[in-house]
Design an enzyme around this catalytic site. Structure first.
Site, PDB file in Angstrom:
ATOM      1  N   HIS A 114      -6.190  -3.753   1.378  1.00 19.69           N
ATOM      2  CA  HIS A 114      -6.541  -4.813   2.346  1.00 19.69           C
ATOM      3  C   HIS A 114      -7.159  -6.021   1.652  1.00 19.69           C
ATOM      4  O   HIS A 114      -8.186  -6.544   2.078  1.00 19.69           O
ATOM      5  CB  HIS A 114      -7.497  -4.259   3.417  1.00 19.69           C
ATOM      6  CG  HIS A 114      -6.815  -3.399   4.445  1.00 19.69           C
ATOM      7  ND1 HIS A 114      -5.809  -2.532   4.151  1.00 19.69           N
ATOM      8  CD2 HIS A 114      -7.013  -3.317   5.786  1.00 19.69           C
ATOM      9  CE1 HIS A 114      -5.389  -1.936   5.265  1.00 19.69           C
ATOM     10  NE2 HIS A 114      -6.107  -2.392   6.277  1.00 19.69           N
ATOM     11  N   GLU A 163     -18.968   4.444  -0.229  1.00 19.98           N
ATOM     12  CA  GLU A 163     -18.174   3.870  -1.319  1.00 19.98           C
ATOM     13  C   GLU A 163     -18.900   3.915  -2.659  1.00 19.98           C
ATOM     14  O   GLU A 163     -18.291   4.131  -3.697  1.00 19.98           O
ATOM     15  CB  GLU A 163     -17.800   2.417  -1.003  1.00 19.98           C
ATOM     16  CG  GLU A 163     -16.875   2.263   0.202  1.00 19.98           C
ATOM     17  CD  GLU A 163     -17.591   2.417   1.523  1.00 19.98           C
ATOM     18  OE1 GLU A 163     -18.843   2.344   1.520  1.00 19.98           O
ATOM     19  OE2 GLU A 163     -16.920   2.624   2.551  1.00 19.98           O
ATOM     20  N   PHE A 214     -15.125  -3.683   0.281  1.00 22.30           N
ATOM     21  CA  PHE A 214     -16.158  -2.696  -0.030  1.00 22.30           C
ATOM     22  C   PHE A 214     -16.088  -2.280  -1.500  1.00 22.30           C
ATOM     23  O   PHE A 214     -17.105  -2.075  -2.149  1.00 22.30           O
ATOM     24  CB  PHE A 214     -16.019  -1.486   0.892  1.00 22.30           C
ATOM     25  CG  PHE A 214     -15.742  -1.867   2.322  1.00 22.30           C
ATOM     26  CD1 PHE A 214     -14.778  -1.206   3.068  1.00 22.30           C
ATOM     27  CD2 PHE A 214     -16.432  -2.917   2.917  1.00 22.30           C
ATOM     28  CE1 PHE A 214     -14.505  -1.581   4.374  1.00 22.30           C
ATOM     29  CE2 PHE A 214     -16.164  -3.305   4.223  1.00 22.30           C
ATOM     30  CZ  PHE A 214     -15.190  -2.637   4.949  1.00 22.30           C
ATOM     31  N   ARG A 222       0.824  -1.212   0.000  1.00 22.15           N
ATOM     32  CA  ARG A 222       0.000   0.000   0.000  1.00 22.15           C
ATOM     33  C   ARG A 222       0.858   1.263   0.000  1.00 22.15           C
ATOM     34  O   ARG A 222       0.409   2.308  -0.488  1.00 22.15           O
ATOM     35  CB  ARG A 222      -0.988   0.006   1.167  1.00 22.15           C
ATOM     36  CG  ARG A 222      -0.392  -0.202   2.554  1.00 22.15           C
ATOM     37  CD  ARG A 222      -1.515  -0.404   3.542  1.00 22.15           C
ATOM     38  NE  ARG A 222      -1.093  -0.893   4.846  1.00 22.15           N
ATOM     39  CZ  ARG A 222      -1.030  -0.132   5.931  1.00 22.15           C
ATOM     40  NH1 ARG A 222      -1.336   1.147   5.863  1.00 22.15           N
ATOM     41  NH2 ARG A 222      -0.677  -0.662   7.091  1.00 22.15           N
ATOM     42  N   SER A 238      -4.702   4.211   6.211  1.00 21.81           N
ATOM     43  CA  SER A 238      -4.472   2.788   5.954  1.00 21.81           C
ATOM     44  C   SER A 238      -4.389   2.454   4.471  1.00 21.81           C
ATOM     45  O   SER A 238      -3.933   1.378   4.115  1.00 21.81           O
ATOM     46  CB  SER A 238      -5.540   1.940   6.638  1.00 21.81           C
ATOM     47  OG  SER A 238      -6.820   2.327   6.228  1.00 21.81           O
TER      48      SER A 238
END
Lengths: 335, 293
Positions: A126, A75, A100, A27, A54
């Protein structure tokens, strides 16, 4: 197209070590890639749904606040706002967790982004069971199956920090929708800054012809570790990094089937419809050979430490070795 | 004003005629949208059908993608493509898809058809326009049943948060949806209060009265610091006596006989209006004021 296997040698600099690999977060590769893009192209904008830290879009947000759009925990709205930005000439990157991005906003991706074929770049952070303690709801393991089934969508699952950074930058130059899957944890570096990265072109990381281990994401490292162990017994495994799930490098897969006669696929993803399924679709049509799948066997994840989860769910190097043994036995049984 | 009324009549005739030929598609919503749609396309919006990539053209997005009979009729009348194309609506050989498709039909900015998404798209267009300091405005047409979709409210929150005063939404408030009266299916009232609570400038208008609509859009344009929504009070199926206010005409086209009856009510016939479309008959009415080219 193959390139120098990064474990045996690399074009410049120290070869990545398998035994004690450098560990970096994919990331962060995304975040740093975005900053580099931001410096080069004023049309690049970045959106996030309350997850700046994150997903590491915070790096971009700090440098280019006027091009950073916080949308909050929404989202579906975020995907369509990105589409609207694309419609007026922006190159929007959006970031949220893969669970999501791929599920909650699937309709939005399908109709507004993909059907219109807009250059929206979806950062699905993630991904995989290695998300760890958050547990099943946050451990996205279905993205490949969902996203690759949507026409016009492109999809990349980079194997390490460098590849994630390169992929982030590369997809900005292709005016189509992309889904980029990366993870939470620090993972082994298996490429170098100079390792070639071409969208849609799989990288042969290690040569061999007894079998081919076709992997993506963090499983490329596991595949390389497995190949080392197999080599100690005289089994020469080819390791192919299929970073681009769509468009799939069918030639590299067909070549692996033809030249090796047996395939193991390895992914941090459900067994249905992921990399294994994609590879099988090619192999069955082009050059049927025995195949074994290293993947999560149709189960939701659970809380735990990333390493223990990967072991418990059967996606570590020893699992790849066992799959290799099974497929070699089947290959031998045929001849 | 009289020109706009006449144009709206042409649009209604187009809607009924194209549905008669396709025998598939939605009747009620397109007819209730026809009046404010005409005001938008022929007065309010700065459009350039002859140059689809004109830099500061106003942008429009129908979040209610299914009202294609009115969208396509407005576009054809406005000059995006020949009127004759309307006769191939929803047909395999035509470009006019059941729901708006950017890659098939010139002038569609973003494809739509799944309810609840278009306002978000309009928000992105408005925000991007402001980033570029473009003077363009962005218009989004929504349905009232569509207000039941949660994403509408995500977008509403977003537009207010980012003070998108270059964004004007219009709701076709005809009080009907597929399964009946909106208030019986899933109540949305009090709708004006909801939009005000979401920090929008709310303007109520008679959706079939040209002066009321002109005033509403003018007030929206003047508003600074927050987006505007015009609640256009309309009648589903307006203009066709046997359809008016009847929810059963939401997604059903008239038969050829029914269409002919409706067109006679509107002063023409199915045969005559079909011929007019086939010949690409351009109405003598030119777009009026307000920056329209």
């Amino acid at each position: 197209m193959s390139q120098a296997p990064s474990t045996a040698s690399s074009t410049t600099g120290a070869a990545p070590s398998l035994a004690k690999p450098e560990m970096k977060k994919t990331r962060e590769g995304f975040g740093h890639g975005l900053v580099e893009l931001g410096e080069k192209d004023p049309n690049v904008v970045v959106l996030v749904g309350d997850l700046s830290g994150s997903t590491n879009v915070s790096f971009f947000a700090e440098k280019f606040p006027d091009r950073f759009v916080q949308v909050g925990i929404a989202e579906q709205n975020m995907v369509c706002v990105a589409a609207g930005l694309a419609a007026v000439g922006k190159i929007p990157f959006l970031a949220t967790y893969g669970a999501f991005a791929s599920c909650r906003a699937a309709d939005q991706i399908r109709v507004t982004v993909a059907y219109t074929d807009l250059p929206v770049k979806i950062g699905g952070a993630h991904g995989g069971i290695s998300v760890g303690p958050d547990g099943a709801t946050h451990q996205a393991m279905e993205e490949i199956a969902i996203i690759r089934s949507i026409p016009n969508m492109r999809m990349i699952v980079p194997c390490d920090y460098w590849e994630t950074k390169k992929a982030t930058i590369a997809i900005a130059g292709d005016p189509h929708p992309y889904y980029l899957r990366f993870g939470r944890e620090s993972v082994p570096v298996v490429t170098t800054p100079d390792t070639p990265f071409v969208i849609g072109k799989a990288n042969v990381m290690r040569e061999g012809s007894d079998l081919a281990i076709i992997a993506c994401g963090v499983m490329v490292y596991e595949a390389l570790v497995a190949a080392e162990e197999l080599a100690a017994r005289g089994v020469r495994a080819r390791v192919v990094n299929v970073h681009t799930l769509k468009p799939l490098d069918e030639e590299a897969i067909a070549k692996a089937a033809r030249e090796c006669g047996a395939i193991v696929t390895a992914e941090e993803h459900q067994i249905h419809g992921g990399l294994g399924g994609a590879v099988a679709e090619v192999v069955v049509r082009r050059h049927p050979v025995p195949m074994e799948f290293v993947a999560v066997h149709d189960r939701f994840g659970r809380s735990g430490k990333p390493e223990e989860l990967m072991a418990a769910f059967g996606i570590k190097a020893p699992d790849v070795v066992r799959a290799a043994d099974r497929v070699l036995a089947r290959k031998a049984g045929r001849s | 004003m009289e020109q706009l009324r006449e144009r709206a009549l042409h649009v209604r005739r187009d809607i009924v005629t194209l549905l008669a030929h396709s025998q598939s598609g939605h009747s009620g919503g397109p007819l209730s949208t026809a009046d404010f749609g005409t005001v938008l396309f022929f007065h309010e919006m700065n459009l350039s059908p002859e140059r689809l990539d004109a830099a500061d053209r106003d942008l429009w997005q129908f979040s209610i993608g299914h009202v294609t009979p009115v969208i396509y009729s407005l576009m054809a009348e406005r000059g995006y493509y020949p009127l004759a194309d309307l006769l191939h609506f929803r047909k395999f050989e035509g470009h006019l898809q059941g729901h708006p498709s950017k890659h098939d039909t010139p002038g569609i900015e973003v494809s739509s058809g799944s309810l609840g998404q278009g306002l978000s798209v309009a928000c992105g267009m408005a925000l991007g326009s402001r980033m570029d300091r473009s003077p363009r405005r962005v218009y989004c047409v929504m349905g009232d049943g569509e207000q039941q979709e949660g994403q509408i409210w995500e977008a509403a929150m977003f537009a207010a948060h980012y003070k998108l005063d270059n964004l004007c939404a219009v709701i076709d408030y005809n009080r009907k949806q597929i399964d009946g009266d909106v208030e019986d299916v899933m109540g949305i009232a009090p709708l004006a209060d909801k939009w005000r609570a979401f920090r929008w400038n709310v303007i109520e208008a008679d959706g079939h009265d040209v002066p009321s609509l002109l005033q509403a859009f003018a007030r929206a344009r003047e508003e600074k610091g927050r987006p505007s929504v015009v609640l256009a009070h309309t009648v589903m199926g307006k203009g066709v006596s046997y359809m008016e206010d009847d929810y059963r005409w939401h997604g059903v086209p008239p038969t050829k006989e029914q269409a002919d009856q409706a067109l006679r009510e509107m002063g023409t016939t199915l045969e005559a209006w079909t011929e007019r479309l086939r010949r690409n008959g351009v109405a003598a009415v030119a777009p009026s004021a307000n920056g329209a080219s």
